[in-house]
Write an enzyme that holds these catalytic residues in place. Structure first.
Site, mmCIF file in Angstrom:
data_model
loop_
_atom_site.group_PDB
_atom_site.id
_atom_site.type_symbol
_atom_site.label_atom_id
_atom_site.label_comp_id
_atom_site.label_asym_id
_atom_site.label_seq_id
_atom_site.Cartn_x
_atom_site.Cartn_y
_atom_site.Cartn_z
ATOM 1 N N ASP A 308 0.778 -0.741 -0.342
ATOM 2 C CA ASP A 308 -0.372 -0.298 0.252
ATOM 3 C C ASP A 308 0.997 0.961 -0.345
ATOM 4 O O ASP A 308 1.713 0.998 -0.024
ATOM 5 C CB ASP A 308 -0.841 0.217 1.060
ATOM 6 C CG ASP A 308 -2.046 0.832 1.211
ATOM 7 O OD1 ASP A 308 -2.136 1.506 0.317
ATOM 8 O OD2 ASP A 308 -2.793 1.020 2.537
ATOM 9 N N GLU A 311 1.945 5.159 -4.280
ATOM 10 C CA GLU A 311 2.332 6.044 -5.590
ATOM 11 C C GLU A 311 3.488 6.946 -5.866
ATOM 12 O O GLU A 311 3.851 7.051 -6.890
ATOM 13 C CB GLU A 311 1.340 7.142 -5.248
ATOM 14 C CG GLU A 311 -0.210 6.877 -5.295
ATOM 15 C CD GLU A 311 -0.971 5.730 -4.370
ATOM 16 O OE1 GLU A 311 -0.227 5.245 -3.247
ATOM 17 O OE2 GLU A 311 -1.672 4.373 -4.207
ATOM 18 N N ASP A 420 -9.274 3.257 -1.988
ATOM 19 C CA ASP A 420 -10.261 3.668 -1.147
ATOM 20 C C ASP A 420 -11.370 4.279 -2.139
ATOM 21 O O ASP A 420 -11.937 5.504 -2.072
ATOM 22 C CB ASP A 420 -9.590 4.675 -0.535
ATOM 23 C CG ASP A 420 -8.491 4.465 -0.247
ATOM 24 O OD1 ASP A 420 -7.651 3.485 0.084
ATOM 25 O OD2 ASP A 420 -7.207 5.376 0.976
HETATM 26 C C1 GLC Z 1 -5.225 3.291 2.374
HETATM 27 C C2 GLC Z 1 -5.192 2.561 2.316
HETATM 28 C C3 GLC Z 1 -6.054 1.206 3.084
HETATM 29 C C4 GLC Z 1 -5.953 1.132 4.482
HETATM 30 C C5 GLC Z 1 -5.365 2.847 4.625
HETATM 31 C C6 GLC Z 1 -4.855 1.986 6.293
HETATM 32 O O1 GLC Z 1 -5.958 4.139 2.487
HETATM 33 O O2 GLC Z 1 -5.845 2.077 0.656
HETATM 34 O O3 GLC Z 1 -6.728 0.508 2.546
HETATM 35 O O4 GLC Z 1 -6.555 0.395 4.771
HETATM 36 O O5 GLC Z 1 -4.892 3.046 4.232
HETATM 37 O O6 GLC Z 1 -3.738 2.032 5.793
#
Ligand code: GLC
Length: 663
Positions: A308, A311, A420
């Site tokens: 995650d 980007e 998200d």
């Molecule tokens: C980002 C991710 C999401 C996750 C959050 C906390 O927003 O896209 O899926 O729950 O971070 O880690």
């Protein structure tokens, strides 16, 4: 037929795996290139042309009529006006008067104006002219996509358990929190294969650590969950926390593996852990080093990850914050009402600022490259780091891996989830529309946060969205911190949720088989109707139904309070509605338009004329499914070739994996 044109000095992205001689040219057989201001490709579209592609992007399946920008962005508000989401998938197919595909292999920001400025003009432009342009000719859009897929190499294949259902929520923290979720599913007899661990499992959001207070014996806990048929899937974030004594940080600094500022110091970006450094995953050695770190969790029994914030997302940089503070300090308390709006906007401009992306560097084969010039490759290479490491650490074992940010080429290393979204009905529909576009770009293992990530979900939305999720390779319910709880057992009449999730498991041998065939043949798992019925003019316009594999069409309900929906059948089909307790109804419908009633606890699906598919009994997890003698549903006399392997190892190409089944 593929032609490869080169302009300037492109960065080698490794998106394409086939070797093709390069050519130079400005007047192409389709469209023309101008290098007057950066790079511009233009093509005059005919009235009837449809433009497909762009993978994970906003709006419709037909991309015509809007402007999209490939610029991987952490933006959780996917409203209709947004031009950039998390991925950069620069492949489009023009289908109509002429049929051809275009892949712009360019790792920085690139704009696709598809009839936005002028309705007939397709214009693709970037600031600098250093890229490869692939032009793919073919008989049809589908044929072009298949050629493109060969060009970019085989899509990632996850382990079979990854086709089970998974529950996630940002906020599960302790061992007990996870046990509660497992119990919620197991006690209610709802199948589940995965529980996702969001950032709170870590110690202070430090990658490759586990909070020891909350998980006193993590290995034992992973084992305990596995005994219940559940895989724990931890998150890994891109930014490595800056903290003295934290080995990943110290090693990275010592070896020079983090992205650096112009003056050679490590670039500092604040993300969840506070100050972090970004591992320079574009640098081969650094990539190997970072990938190797996943072993910390693999050695404790972990068999899957989600990558995650890659980007990479930046909440603010040190420089950005300093500038903001200096600005605000210019004003005394008495003057606050006189701070000009432009100065105040610096607060919201802190996150993901283009200025920051221009202020750090990668080191690739000894050369320094400014980040913004290769921005769209970061998530790709973070995931590649993991994928390449897995090949060394566990060579003949498949691990689950998916990412938020991506570029074409990453599809060989992992899947993606679409980031998200919100608990909005419009995002259920967006989820459906994105799927075939993603498949065109090589991303087969994909899915959205079912029920919606941000905002509060309602029971009916979760049910309807899960009914779509039954068919997406990644089936995961995920929600943000602070939103209404949306695990299947949180709502009244839990049996409705059980029925829907059980439907996934009953169809799993079929869904897995179609996934494997698509992956092994560089084909699509989800297709637009027009790819299967090219002569059918109604089919060309359908954006809220998709073909799945070779036998099925799906048409989910995506409006609140609807008792069903209109469906277009391009041929005679069998409507099957699955409901609870292993029940289903079937009805053959003629070609044409129909209103199909679908109750909230039902999952509708259509089987094509002359086809049949296998159906098994649900089980608590994938490995407990009994597939020895499936029931066949569909048309009498039909046959189905089932692909089935152990779902663990990588020996995909054996003939014994195929089994002919008859109705
Ligand atoms: C980002 C991710 C999401 C996750 C959050 C906390 O927003 O896209 O899926 O729950 O971070 O880690």
């Amino acid at each position: 037929m593929v032609r490869k044109y080169v302009y300037g000095e492109p960065f080698e992205t490794d998106a394409v795996v086939q070797k093709i001689e390069t050519e130079q040219g400005m007047e192409l057989e389709v469209g023309r290139v101008s290098l007057e201001k950066g790079f511009t490709f233009s093509y005059q579209m005919a009235d009837e042309d449809i433009v497909y592609g762009l993978g994970e992007s906003n709006r419709g399946l037909n991309k015509r009529g809007y402007c999209y920008i490939s610029n991987c962005t952490d933006d959780p508000n996917h409203t209709e006006d947004k031009r950039s989401l998390y991925g950069a998938h620069n492949f489009i197919v023009i289908s109509g008067k002429k049929n051809f595909g275009l892949f712009f292999d360019y790792p920085a920001k690139i704009t696709f104006d598809i009839g936005y400025t002028r309705s007939e003009l397709l214009e693709v432009s970037s600031e600098t002219a250093d890229l490869y342009l692939y032009v793919i000719g073919g008989e049809s859009a589908y044929d072009i996509v298949k050629q493109f897929r060969k060009l970019i190499g085989r899509s990632y294949i996850p382990p079979k358990f990854a086709f089970g259902f998974g529950q996630s929520r940002w906020g599960y923290k302790t061992k007990e929190d996870f046990q509660k979720v497992a119990e919620g599913y197991r006690k209610n007899d709802i199948p589940i294969d995965m529980i996702y661990m969001d950032i709170d499992y870590m110690q202070d959001y430090k990658d490759f650590t586990v909070n020891e207070e909350n998980f006193p014996d993590f290995t034992a806990f992973v084992r305990e969950m596995r005994q219940q048929g559940i895989h724990l899937i931890p998150i890994i974030d891109a930014g490595v926390k800056v903290e003295k004594g934290y080995s990943v940080y110290e090693e990275g600094v010592e070896k020079g593996y983090f992205c650096k500022r112009e003056n050679g110091s490590e670039f500092v970006a604040a993300v969840w852990p506070g100050d972090t450094h970004f591992p320079d995953v574009l640098n081969k050695e650094a990539r190997k080093w970072f990938g190797g770190k996943y072993d910390f969790l693999i050695a404790q029994g972990i068999e899957g990850f989600w990558n995650d914030m890659n980007e990479p997302a930046i909440f603010y940089s040190r420089e950005g914050m300093d500038e903001l503070l200096a600005t605000l300090q210019k004003y005394t308390k008495e003057e606050v009402d006189r701070i000009p709006l432009e100065e105040l906007e610096k607060v919201t401009g802190l996150a993901n600022s283009p200025k920051d992306y221009r202020s750090f560097y990668h080191c690739v084969d000894g050369k320094r490259i400014r980040h913004d010039k290769v921005h769209n490759l970061y998530g790709y290479n973070m995931t590649r780091a993991a994928g390449e490491a897995f090949d060394e650490l566990v060579p003949n074992k498949r691990l689950l891996l998916f990412s938020r940010s991506s570029y074409i080429g990453m599809h060989r290393y992992g899947g993606i989830w679409t980031g998200d979204n919100k608990s909005w009905w419009s995002h259920l529909l967006l989820n459906l529309k994105m799927m075939p576009s993603l498949n065109m770009c090589g991303f087969l293992y994909t899915g959205a946060d079912l029920g919606g990530f941000g905002a509060d979900a309602t029971r009916d939305l979760v049910l309807r969205w899960m009914a779509l999720g039954v068919f997406t390779p990644l089936m995961r319910n995920h929600a943000a911190l602070g939103t209404r709880e949306q695990e299947a057992y949180q709502f009244e009449k839990v049996e409705d949720f059980r029925g829907i999730i059980e439907t996934r498991y009953r169809l799993l041998p079929y869904l897995y088989s179609e996934y494997m065939k698509a992956a092994l043949r560089d084909d699509m798992y989800f297709k637009p109707l027009a790819f299967v019925y090219p002569e059918d003019s109604f089919a060309a316009d359908v954006e809220d139904q998709v073909m799945l594999g070779n036998e099925v069409m799906i048409a989910p309900v995506y409006t609140q309070n609807a008792k069903g929906r209109y469906v277009y059948l391009p041929e005679r089909m069998m409507l099957v509605k699955f409901s609870k307790n292993g029940e289903y109804t079937k009805q053959v419908l003629e070609r044409g338009h129909h209103f199909v009633e679908v109750a909230l606890d039902e999952v509708p699906m259509f089987i094509r004329e002359g086809s049949c598919i296998p159906l098994v009994k649900a089980a608590r997890c994938v490995e407990e499914l009994d597939t020895t003698r499936p029931e066949m549903i569909g048309f009498e006399g039909a046959e189905y070739m089932l692909y089935e392997d152990d779902g663990i190892t990588k020996e995909y190409e054996k003939e014994e994996h195929y089994r002919k089944l008859k109705k």
